[in-house]
Design a protein around this motif. Structure first.
Motif, short mmCIF file in Angstrom:
data_model
loop_
_atom_site.label_atom_id
_atom_site.label_comp_id
_atom_site.label_asym_id
_atom_site.label_seq_id
_atom_site.Cartn_x
_atom_site.Cartn_y
_atom_site.Cartn_z
N THR A 174 7.07 -1.08 11.25
CA THR A 174 6.53 -0.31 10.13
C THR A 174 6.61 -1.16 8.87
O THR A 174 7.69 -1.57 8.47
N TRP A 175 5.46 -1.43 8.28
CA TRP A 175 5.39 -2.24 7.07
C TRP A 175 5.55 -1.36 5.84
O TRP A 175 5.02 -0.27 5.77
N THR A 176 6.28 -1.88 4.85
CA THR A 176 6.52 -1.16 3.60
C THR A 176 6.03 -2.02 2.44
O THR A 176 6.38 -3.19 2.34
N LYS A 177 5.21 -1.41 1.57
CA LYS A 177 4.69 -2.10 0.39
C LYS A 177 5.37 -1.52 -0.85
O LYS A 177 5.63 -0.32 -0.93
N SER A 178 5.61 -2.35 -1.82
CA SER A 178 6.23 -1.91 -3.07
C SER A 178 5.35 -0.89 -3.78
O SER A 178 4.13 -1.02 -3.80
N SER A 179 5.99 0.06 -4.41
CA SER A 179 5.24 1.03 -5.24
C SER A 179 4.71 0.35 -6.50
O SER A 179 3.88 0.92 -7.20
N HIS A 180 5.14 -0.88 -6.77
CA HIS A 180 4.66 -1.64 -7.92
C HIS A 180 3.46 -2.51 -7.59
O HIS A 180 2.96 -3.24 -8.44
N ASN A 221 -0.26 -3.71 -7.18
CA ASN A 221 -1.39 -3.36 -8.03
C ASN A 221 -2.61 -2.95 -7.19
O ASN A 221 -2.62 -3.07 -5.97
N ALA A 222 -3.65 -2.48 -7.86
CA ALA A 222 -4.82 -1.93 -7.19
C ALA A 222 -5.58 -2.95 -6.34
O ALA A 222 -6.26 -2.57 -5.39
N THR A 223 -5.44 -4.22 -6.64
CA THR A 223 -6.14 -5.24 -5.85
C THR A 223 -5.31 -5.71 -4.65
O THR A 223 -5.71 -6.61 -3.94
N GLY A 224 -4.16 -5.10 -4.45
CA GLY A 224 -3.35 -5.41 -3.28
C GLY A 224 -2.52 -6.67 -3.39
O GLY A 224 -2.11 -7.22 -2.39
N ASN A 225 -2.29 -7.14 -4.60
CA ASN A 225 -1.47 -8.35 -4.78
C ASN A 225 0.00 -8.01 -4.59
O ASN A 225 0.71 -7.77 -5.55
N CYS A 226 0.42 -7.97 -3.37
CA CYS A 226 1.80 -7.61 -3.08
C CYS A 226 2.17 -8.15 -1.71
O CYS A 226 1.32 -8.58 -0.93
N VAL A 227 3.44 -8.14 -1.43
CA VAL A 227 3.92 -8.46 -0.10
C VAL A 227 4.42 -7.18 0.55
O VAL A 227 4.73 -6.20 -0.13
N ARG A 263 4.96 -10.22 4.90
CA ARG A 263 3.57 -10.67 5.00
C ARG A 263 2.83 -10.41 3.69
O ARG A 263 3.25 -9.61 2.86
N ASN A 264 1.71 -11.08 3.53
CA ASN A 264 0.83 -10.90 2.38
C ASN A 264 -0.01 -9.64 2.64
O ASN A 264 -0.72 -9.56 3.64
N SER A 265 0.03 -8.69 1.72
CA SER A 265 -0.70 -7.44 1.93
C SER A 265 -2.21 -7.65 1.96
O SER A 265 -2.93 -6.84 2.52
N ARG A 266 -2.70 -8.74 1.38
CA ARG A 266 -4.14 -9.02 1.41
C ARG A 266 -4.58 -9.62 2.74
O ARG A 266 -5.78 -9.73 3.00
N ASP A 267 -3.64 -10.03 3.58
CA ASP A 267 -3.95 -10.62 4.88
C ASP A 267 -3.04 -9.99 5.93
O ASP A 267 -2.18 -10.65 6.51
N PRO A 268 -3.22 -8.69 6.19
CA PRO A 268 -2.29 -7.98 7.08
C PRO A 268 -2.30 -8.46 8.53
O PRO A 268 -1.37 -8.17 9.27
N GLN A 269 -3.31 -9.19 8.93
CA GLN A 269 -3.34 -9.75 10.28
C GLN A 269 -2.83 -11.18 10.32
O GLN A 269 -2.68 -11.76 11.39
#
Length: 78
Positions: A17-23, A25-31, A44-50
């Motif tokens: 189960t992957w968890t992304k920070s509530s911080h 941003n809208a363009t998905g710049n997060c891990v 992982r990089n949220s912009r490249d989930p595969q």
């Protein structure tokens, strides 16, 4: 020291189960982080989930989070 295989593709970790920070941003710049069996943590990089993931020990991630909370990396991001 535990040997960790970095560069694994996220698709190989389909049962986590992957968890992304509530911080994030809208363009998905997060891990995103996921706990792995045995206690390691995948990142992982949220912009490249595969794409590739990096795997760290729980202690390594805890040290990073503590440093981020303390402002140790503020100069890196300006």
């Amino acid at each position: 020291m535990e040997q960790i295989d970095n560069g694994v593709r996220a698709t190989a970790l389909s049962s986590v189960t992957w968890t992304k920070s509530s911080h994030s941003n809208a363009t998905g710049n997060c891990v995103e982080l996921a706990a792995l069996p045995g206690g390691a943590v995948a990142i992982r990089n949220s912009r490249d989930p595969q794409g590739p993931v990096l795997i760290y020990t729980r202690d390594e991630v805890a040290a990073f989070v503590a440093g981020a909370r303390a402002g140790d990396f503020d100069a890196v991001i300006g």
